[in-house]
Enzyme design. Structure first.
Site, PDB file in Angstrom:
ATOM      1  N   CYS A 154       0.869  -1.098   0.093  1.00 20.28           N
ATOM      2  CA  CYS A 154      -0.110  -0.223  -0.270  1.00 20.28           C
ATOM      3  C   CYS A 154       0.969   1.341   0.562  1.00 20.28           C
ATOM      4  CB  CYS A 154      -1.020   0.004   1.216  1.00 20.28           C
ATOM      5  SG  CYS A 154      -2.013   1.084   0.956  1.00 20.28           S
ATOM      6  N   CYS A 155       1.925   1.322   0.755  1.00 18.64           N
ATOM      7  CA  CYS A 155       2.928   2.077   1.266  1.00 18.64           C
ATOM      8  C   CYS A 155       3.171   2.586  -0.058  1.00 18.64           C
ATOM      9  CB  CYS A 155       3.726   2.202   2.019  1.00 18.64           C
ATOM     10  SG  CYS A 155       2.680   2.724   3.876  1.00 18.64           S
ATOM     11  N   CYS A 237      -0.982   8.809   7.166  1.00 20.43           N
ATOM     12  CA  CYS A 237      -2.465   7.925   7.332  1.00 20.43           C
ATOM     13  C   CYS A 237      -3.695   7.569   8.334  1.00 20.43           C
ATOM     14  CB  CYS A 237      -2.502   7.011   5.927  1.00 20.43           C
ATOM     15  SG  CYS A 237      -1.244   7.632   4.962  1.00 20.43           S
ATOM     16  N   CYS A 240      -3.632   3.554   9.987  1.00 18.67           N
ATOM     17  CA  CYS A 240      -1.638   3.140  10.510  1.00 18.67           C
ATOM     18  C   CYS A 240      -1.126   4.377  11.516  1.00 18.67           C
ATOM     19  CB  CYS A 240      -0.598   2.977   9.440  1.00 18.67           C
ATOM     20  SG  CYS A 240      -2.047   2.312   7.307  1.00 18.67           S
ATOM     21  N   CYS A 263       7.284   4.507   5.876  1.00 18.32           N
ATOM     22  CA  CYS A 263       6.510   3.631   4.673  1.00 18.32           C
ATOM     23  C   CYS A 263       7.106   3.497   3.532  1.00 18.32           C
ATOM     24  CB  CYS A 263       6.184   5.129   4.134  1.00 18.32           C
ATOM     25  SG  CYS A 263       7.028   6.514   3.876  1.00 18.32           S
TER      26      CYS A 263
HETATM   27 FE1  SF4 Z   1      -1.513   2.790   3.302  1.00 18.92          FE
HETATM   28 FE2  SF4 Z   1      -1.391   2.915   5.497  1.00 18.92          FE
HETATM   29 FE3  SF4 Z   1       0.977   3.184   3.742  1.00 18.92          FE
HETATM   30 FE4  SF4 Z   1      -0.738   4.902   3.720  1.00 18.92          FE
HETATM   31  S1  SF4 Z   1       0.251   4.621   5.719  1.00 18.92           S
HETATM   32  S2  SF4 Z   1      -0.106   4.517   2.250  1.00 18.92           S
HETATM   33  S3  SF4 Z   1      -2.481   3.801   4.628  1.00 18.92           S
HETATM   34  S4  SF4 Z   1      -0.073   1.637   4.309  1.00 18.92           S
END
Ligand code: SF4
Length: 270
Positions: A154-155, A237, A240, A263
């Site tokens: 996701c990151c 975010c 998280c 991240c």
């Molecule tokens: Fe995704 Fe969490 Fe990374 Fe944001 S911090 S990009 S929601 S995994």
């Protein structure tokens, strides 16, 4: 902290309408397209300047960075206290410096509101850089929120890939990291070579302490994220990030309950 309403009802889109994704995860072989190449001369300059600037003030470091790299100098910010401090300094040193925010679609509304405060206070328009897919499209593609099952991907998709695009043609970027934030960040040089993004990375606050940053914020009435007043020492975010308790590390609320601590933007060993 409740989930922002705009993310509560994902729109279901047909798979055929979803754009193809190039997935980048921390550690993957990403293909940066910065505008600078490492040479023996640049390597020597980076080492020499980093040593010289060890005793310089953050403002002196930023002045050098602007003189050396503008207009190919940029900054990414998540509007944390350190980033807000650098924005304040840049407003006095080089307000034309392009500054961007990686808008993952999962940021707190309080964070997004800071962008507007920066515009009003400094006349600086922080540019949003966004992934190809909206949150709704992304969650539909993956059958749900990937931050729950694979936060590294996701990151990678919503931050790292976007950063690669954002720094195309750039030579250097400023980071707001402090060495005392984590053992990994303790290795950050003032001026270094960012292998992952093929950029010179300048960390003017590497030697600053948390207390120094907050003193500057209070002394100069620099806008800051109100979540910091509610125990959110480090804000990323919303899925998280949690508030930390007394005695916890200041980044303990990021990806809490997982082994993930970064991240991937500022991992020192990549
Ligand atoms: Fe995704 Fe969490 Fe990374 Fe944001 S911090 S990009 S929601 S995994």
């Amino acid at each position: 902290m409740s989930q922002p309403a705009r993310f509560s009802k994902p729109k279901m889109l047909p798979k055929k309408d979803l754009p193809q994704l190039r997935v980048i995860s921390p550690g993957d072989d990403i293909q940066p397209q910065s505008g600078i190449e490492m040479t023996p001369e640049l390597e020597e300059e980076i080492k020499r300047r980093s040593a010289e600037l060890e005793s310089a003030t953050p403002q002196q470091i930023l002045k050098w960075a602007v003189e050396r790299f503008a207009p190919h100098f940029t900054m990414a910010t998540a509007f944390g206290p350190e980033g807000m401090t650098i924005i304040h300094m840049l407003s006095e040193i080089a307000p034309e410096t392009p500054i961007f925010n990686l808008d993952t679609g999962y940021q707190f509304k309080e964070t997004l509101e800071l962008r507007e405060q920066v515009k009003v206070r400094y006349g600086i328009e922080v540019e949003y850089k966004r992934p190809d897919l909206t949150v709704e499209q992304y969650e539909e593609l993956h059958g749900g929120p990937l931050y729950k099952t694979n936060p590294s991907q996701c990151c990678g998709d919503r931050k790292l890939k976007v950063l690669v695009d954002a720094v195309k043609g750039k030579h250097a970027w400023a980071s707001a990291i402090r060495r005392d934030q984590s053992p990994d960040r303790a290795k950050a040089p003032i001026v270094g070579w960012d292998k992952k993004f093929q950029l010179v990375k300048i960390s003017p606050l590497a030697n600053s302490t948390k207390a120094e940053i907050w003193n500057m914020i209070l002394d100069h009435k620099i806008p800051y994220n109100p979540l910091h007043d509610s125990g959110y020492t480090s804000v990323g975010c919303w899925p998280c990030t949690r508030a930390v308790g007394a005695g916890e590390d200041e980044r303990a609320g990021r990806w809490s309950g997982t082994a993930k601590t970064e991240c991937g933007l500022h991992s020192m060993d990549d």
